[in-house]
Scaffold this motif. Structure first.
Motif, PDB file in Angstrom:
ATOM      1  N   GLU A 274      44.836  68.564  63.297  1.00 22.29           N
ATOM      2  CA  GLU A 274      46.229  69.270  62.670  1.00 22.29           C
ATOM      3  C   GLU A 274      46.016  70.234  62.388  1.00 22.29           C
ATOM      4  OE1 GLU A 274      48.075  65.068  60.600  1.00 22.29           O
ATOM      5  OE2 GLU A 274      47.073  66.582  59.532  1.00 22.29           O
ATOM      6  N   TRP A 275      46.160  71.135  63.591  1.00 19.34           N
ATOM      7  CA  TRP A 275      46.229  72.256  64.310  1.00 19.34           C
ATOM      8  C   TRP A 275      47.135  73.616  62.921  1.00 19.34           C
ATOM      9  CZ3 TRP A 275      47.500  73.038  70.216  1.00 19.34           C
ATOM     10  CH2 TRP A 275      46.352  72.281  70.836  1.00 19.34           C
ATOM     11  N   ILE A 276      46.525  74.619  62.112  1.00 15.63           N
ATOM     12  CA  ILE A 276      46.684  75.906  61.587  1.00 15.63           C
ATOM     13  C   ILE A 276      48.028  76.201  61.712  1.00 15.63           C
ATOM     14  CG2 ILE A 276      46.638  78.005  59.894  1.00 15.63           C
ATOM     15  CD1 ILE A 276      43.434  76.722  59.158  1.00 15.63           C
ATOM     16  N   SER A 277      47.626  76.875  63.581  1.00 16.31           N
ATOM     17  CA  SER A 277      48.951  77.877  64.255  1.00 16.31           C
ATOM     18  C   SER A 277      48.190  77.736  65.588  1.00 16.31           C
ATOM     19  CB  SER A 277      49.076  78.992  64.011  1.00 16.31           C
ATOM     20  OG  SER A 277      48.011  79.374  64.755  1.00 16.31           O
ATOM     21  N   ALA A 282      42.483  74.290  65.145  1.00 17.09           N
ATOM     22  CA  ALA A 282      41.843  73.277  64.227  1.00 17.09           C
ATOM     23  C   ALA A 282      41.835  73.314  62.788  1.00 17.09           C
ATOM     24  CB  ALA A 282      40.343  73.422  64.644  1.00 17.09           C
ATOM     25  N   TYR A 283      41.517  72.650  62.118  1.00 12.26           N
ATOM     26  CA  TYR A 283      41.803  72.995  60.535  1.00 12.26           C
ATOM     27  C   TYR A 283      40.675  72.877  59.456  1.00 12.26           C
ATOM     28  CZ  TYR A 283      43.989  72.613  55.652  1.00 12.26           C
ATOM     29  OH  TYR A 283      43.766  73.424  54.115  1.00 12.26           O
ATOM     30  N   CYS A 288      42.095  78.431  56.952  1.00 11.52           N
ATOM     31  CA  CYS A 288      43.595  78.362  56.533  1.00 11.52           C
ATOM     32  C   CYS A 288      43.490  79.819  55.930  1.00 11.52           C
ATOM     33  CB  CYS A 288      43.953  77.293  55.579  1.00 11.52           C
ATOM     34  SG  CYS A 288      45.702  77.284  54.878  1.00 11.52           S
ATOM     35  N   GLN A 289      42.581  79.830  54.971  1.00 11.45           N
ATOM     36  CA  GLN A 289      42.490  81.045  54.443  1.00 11.45           C
ATOM     37  C   GLN A 289      42.308  82.202  55.087  1.00 11.45           C
ATOM     38  OE1 GLN A 289      38.945  80.387  51.320  1.00 11.45           O
ATOM     39  NE2 GLN A 289      40.613  79.688  49.645  1.00 11.45           N
ATOM     40  N   GLY A 311      35.841  85.450  68.936  1.00 15.42           N
ATOM     41  CA  GLY A 311      36.499  84.775  70.224  1.00 15.42           C
ATOM     42  C   GLY A 311      36.277  83.385  70.176  1.00 15.42           C
ATOM     43  N   GLY A 312      36.134  83.123  71.324  1.00 13.47           N
ATOM     44  CA  GLY A 312      36.929  81.766  71.506  1.00 13.47           C
ATOM     45  C   GLY A 312      38.461  81.807  71.536  1.00 13.47           C
ATOM     46  N   TRP A 313      39.325  81.049  71.513  1.00 12.94           N
ATOM     47  CA  TRP A 313      40.034  79.481  71.571  1.00 12.94           C
ATOM     48  C   TRP A 313      41.152  80.677  70.137  1.00 12.94           C
ATOM     49  CZ3 TRP A 313      42.261  77.496  74.914  1.00 12.94           C
ATOM     50  CH2 TRP A 313      41.129  76.401  75.277  1.00 12.94           C
ATOM     51  N   TYR A 314      40.388  81.704  69.768  1.00 14.55           N
ATOM     52  CA  TYR A 314      41.428  82.510  68.006  1.00 14.55           C
ATOM     53  C   TYR A 314      42.335  83.348  68.874  1.00 14.55           C
ATOM     54  CZ  TYR A 314      42.216  84.340  63.864  1.00 14.55           C
ATOM     55  OH  TYR A 314      43.054  84.932  62.802  1.00 14.55           O
TER      56      TYR A 314
END
Length: 316
Positions: A274-277, A282-283, A288-289, A311-314
């Protein structure tokens, strides 16, 4: 025996109405109380429709080994810093000692960055145009000491991979972390995930041994599905020649498939998918913080610290 004679009792009409009103009010209050209790139970069920149960089949329990994030206390190699100053600004200690010391202190501050301690110290460099085109993350990587951590695990058949990560307390290394993808510091290198280490519940030979070799290292022990953040408390520091032994007791919580149909407000938690955005697919509580602090930095400052460029998906 004399027959008894029942005599009618007469009551004043004013008193009679008072008695009727009292009984009506009591009946109404009782009905309202019953309705209130029923609605309260219904509301509580809608908010917390989860029942906790325990399984004691310990023989089938396999638990994931904790993740370890290791950060050097001194994250700047003086020799590499000297080389970086000459490379980026063409300044040496012999040619311009004052300017050299200025850049040396900047690199020292950059390497020792922390979200909650020293970000305010960067204000004195905000008008320096010679720093505008510098990739701060690459500079921090350039001057970081060479990895000198030796690790031994109870599973001799599994290779341990240290992953370089950029955290809110600077550059570190981590292993056995599923979410290190969102702190991966090598942006030009493709992210490759690794299987997580697992231990049987009854195993008495499940361990990890880390030798710090020649540098003092601060360790953060956390869940494999979590990250180390600015508010994470370090588990301990180990200097050269010292030993830190920590025993952990695993507590694993699983949710029944039917729990997923409830809303996050009802179950008071989120699933990892349930993604943060769209930028963080991911969550976890730490993710989240970190995401909130990133947004606050953009909101109030119009920029963000270099350690929030992941990096990565961010970045996608």
């Amino acid at each position: 025996m004399r027959p008894s004679v029942e005599r009618p009792v007469y009551m004043d009409s004013g008193i009679l109405w008072r008695v009727l009103i009292v009984w009506f009010v009591l009946t109404l209050c009782a009905f309202a109380g019953a309705v209130y209790c029923a609605l309260s139970q219904l509301t509580r069920y809608n908010l917390e429709p989860v029942v906790v149960s325990f399984q004691r089949d310990y023989r089938s329990f396999w638990t994931t080994f904790p993740a370890v994030t290791a950060c050097f206390i001194e994250r700047m190699d003086p020799i590499k810093a000297k080389s970086a100053i000459e490379l980026f600004w063409n300044v040496t200690e012999e040619s311009d000692p004052d300017r050299y010391q200025y850049y040396y202190e900047f690199i020292e501050l950059l390497s020792d960055v922390s979200f909650r301690t020293n970000l305010q110290n960067f204000w004195k460099y905000q008008d320096d145009e010679t720093l505008n085109d510098i990739d701060l993350l690459q500079l921090a990587i350039h001057v970081h000491p060479t990895l000198l951590l030796k690790i031994i695990t109870s599973d001799v058949n599994t290779a341990v991979h240290w992953t370089p990560v950029i955290t809110e307390v600077g550059l570190c290394m981590t292993f056995n972390s599923k979410y290190s993808e969102y702190q991966f510091s090598l942006q030009d290198v493709e992210w490759i995930g690794h299987d997580l280490l697992k231990c049987h519940y009854h195993s008495g030979q499940c361990f990890v041994r880390i030798d710090a070799m020649s540098k003092t290292v601060r360790f953060f022990i956390h869940s494999p599905f979590e990250i180390s953040t600015a508010i994470s408390n370090p588990t301990g520091e180990v200097s050269s020649g010292e030993e830190l032994i920590i025993d952990f007791k695993a507590v694993e919580i699983q949710a029944a498939p039917s729990v997923r149909h409830l809303t996050p407000e009802q179950r008071r938690c989120r699933y990892p998918d349930e993604w943060i955005s769209n930028s963080i697919r991911a969550y976890s509580f730490g993710l989240c913080q970190m995401h909130c602090r990133n947004r606050m930095a953009m909101m109030f400052c119009g920029c963000r610290p270099y350690f929030h460029v992941k990096g990565g998906w961010y970045n996608k």
